[in-house]
Enzyme design. Structure first.
Site, PDB file in Angstrom:
ATOM      1  N   GLN A 100      21.152  -3.173  11.957  1.00  0.00           N
ATOM      2  CA  GLN A 100      19.738  -3.482  12.155  1.00  0.00           C
ATOM      3  C   GLN A 100      19.086  -3.893  10.849  1.00  0.00           C
ATOM      4  O   GLN A 100      18.285  -4.818  10.800  1.00  0.00           O
ATOM      5  CB  GLN A 100      19.026  -2.261  12.757  1.00  0.00           C
ATOM      6  N   LYS A 121       9.467   6.787  14.928  1.00  0.00           N
ATOM      7  CA  LYS A 121       9.877   5.755  13.965  1.00  0.00           C
ATOM      8  C   LYS A 121      10.116   6.358  12.584  1.00  0.00           C
ATOM      9  O   LYS A 121      11.121   6.072  11.924  1.00  0.00           O
ATOM     10  CB  LYS A 121       8.804   4.671  13.892  1.00  0.00           C
ATOM     11  N   ASP A 132      10.718  -1.189  15.439  1.00  0.00           N
ATOM     12  CA  ASP A 132       9.308  -1.555  15.421  1.00  0.00           C
ATOM     13  C   ASP A 132       9.159  -2.863  16.189  1.00  0.00           C
ATOM     14  O   ASP A 132      10.114  -3.341  16.813  1.00  0.00           O
ATOM     15  CB  ASP A 132       8.768  -1.656  13.998  1.00  0.00           C
ATOM     16  N   PRO A 179      15.744   2.624  13.543  1.00  0.00           N
ATOM     17  CA  PRO A 179      14.273   2.567  13.635  1.00  0.00           C
ATOM     18  C   PRO A 179      13.851   1.250  14.281  1.00  0.00           C
ATOM     19  O   PRO A 179      14.255   0.180  13.845  1.00  0.00           O
ATOM     20  CB  PRO A 179      13.827   2.633  12.167  1.00  0.00           C
ATOM     21  N   ARG A 200       0.818  -1.205   0.000  1.00  0.00           N
ATOM     22  CA  ARG A 200       0.000   0.000   0.000  1.00  0.00           C
ATOM     23  C   ARG A 200       0.861   1.268   0.000  1.00  0.00           C
ATOM     24  O   ARG A 200       0.497   2.264  -0.625  1.00  0.00           O
ATOM     25  CB  ARG A 200      -0.946  -0.012   1.208  1.00  0.00           C
TER      26      ARG A 200
END
Length: 369
Positions: free
Chosen positions: A324, A232, A251, A249, A136
């Site tokens: 990361q 974020k 999550d 970042p 999306r």
């Protein structure tokens, strides 16, 4: 609409161990590259439509089309975009001293690089990323370009440049337009951010580019003033567009990686000292304290997201954001595949807090030319 003739292929002379297009362009940091052939990817980057091709030994590029005023040296643009002056193998060498698993990750997920993207594009696309998925986000980025960008016709179809802030600000009802294009509640974020940038700065794009030269915490603070930008999103922009390679970042998925891969090992009486041997005593103590904080929390919270972020920074220092990214790619690779050609993975976008001011700077000299 501008129409152009494709130019010949040119070799970037970069081995697959340093750059692999498929994982780099599909891991959730760039959203406008289209798979247009066998190991080929195409995108309107700045004023050019650029075609990339992965070969067994290198990466090749060619220009499929360009705007009449295009002047940039495309090879220089691509070397900067992929940050080829930073040596991925050298980073893995250093990371493996902290976490031996990077020796295997460099083989199975070689060439997964962090991009240096256009700052306006990165900011506006990641505003659309909150509570969203790759498919999306890609659709919304495409709609933004198709409606406001400039079109370039090529032998592979029509591609659209990413619009400038000035072009977007010319729309007197940007919120209404974006709502009609399917941006939903995010439309108001774009309207407010455009107004804030264009009313506060004579050259808002120059202001955003200028954040590349300030410390991470300063850049983050400026981004957090903008509508639709939480911690974020700010960290993603800092890492992927503003030269903050130590921005991490966090999550839900990365919080789980920290829990699964590092908490027990850092606190292990035998493995912990070996993992932390490169750190100063102060950093060792802080890493242990962060691991204990994470172990005590069985569910993610705002504070434990911050703890996970800081643990990565203490373990991997100046290029913690790159580490990361490789861990995220490697962790996805361990998940069972339900289809032979699965759809892009969905990433949650839970927010994180700013990193601590104290960061190690131990890698730059060993990974840059």
């Amino acid at each position: 609409m501008t129409s152009s003739t494709a130019q010949p292929w040119i070799d970037l002379d970069v081995p697959a161990s340093e750059l692999r297009l498929d994982p780099t362009l599909t891991c959730g940091q760039a959203f406008r590259w289209k798979a247009t052939g066998n190991s080929e990817w195409t995108c309107a980057l700045w004023d050019h439509v650029i075609d990339l091709k992965q070969t067994q030994s290198s990466v090749q590029y060619r220009v499929l089309g360009q705007l009449p005023a295009a002047r940039a040296n495309v090879e220089d643009v691509l070397r900067d975009y992929f940050q080829l002056h930073i040596k991925f193998d050298a980073l893995c060498d250093v990371w493996a001293q902290t976490d031996p698993d990077f020796a295997q990750l460099r083989k199975t997920h070689a060439g997964v690089r962090t991009l240096r993207q256009p700052v306006v594009e990165t900011l506006l696309v990641f505003i659309a990323s909150s509570n969203n998925n790759i498919k999306r986000i890609t659709m919304l980025a495409d709609k933004l370009c198709q409606h406001y960008g400039q079109s370039i016709a090529t032998e592979k179809g029509i591609f659209h440049t990413f619009p400038t802030l000035q072009r977007l600000n010319e729309d007197p009802d940007i919120e209404g337009t974006l709502s009609q294009l399917g941006f939903g509640y995010r439309a108001k974020y774009y309207a407010k951010t455009l107004n804030m940038l264009c009313s506060s700065h004579e050259d808002p794009e120059a202001f955003l580019l200028g954040l590349r030269t300030v410390p991470l915490d300063t850049a983050r603070a400026e981004l957090l003033k903008l509508s639709g930008v939480g911690p974020k999103v700010a960290d993603c922009v800092c890492l992927m567009a503003l030269d903050k390679s130590d921005a991490v970042p966090v999550d839900t998925h990365i919080w789980q990686v920290a829990q699964r891969r590092y908490v027990g090992r850092v606190l292990d009486p035998k493995e912990g000292p070996e993992m932390l041997k490169l750190l100063s005593q102060d950093h060792r103590d802080k890493a242990v304290a962060l691991a204990r904080q994470l172990r005590a929390s069985k569910t993610p919270t705002t504070k434990t997201y911050e703890a996970a972020q800081q643990l990565f920074i203490h373990l991997f220092g100046d290029f913690a954001g790159w580490a990361q990214g490789l861990l995220f790619s490697g962790d996805l690779g361990q998940e069972p595949k339900k289809k032979s050609n699965p759809a892009p993975s969905k990433r949650k976008t839970t927010q994180s807090l700013p990193p601590a001011n104290e960061r190690k700077m131990r890698l730059r000299s060993s990974v840059k030319d």
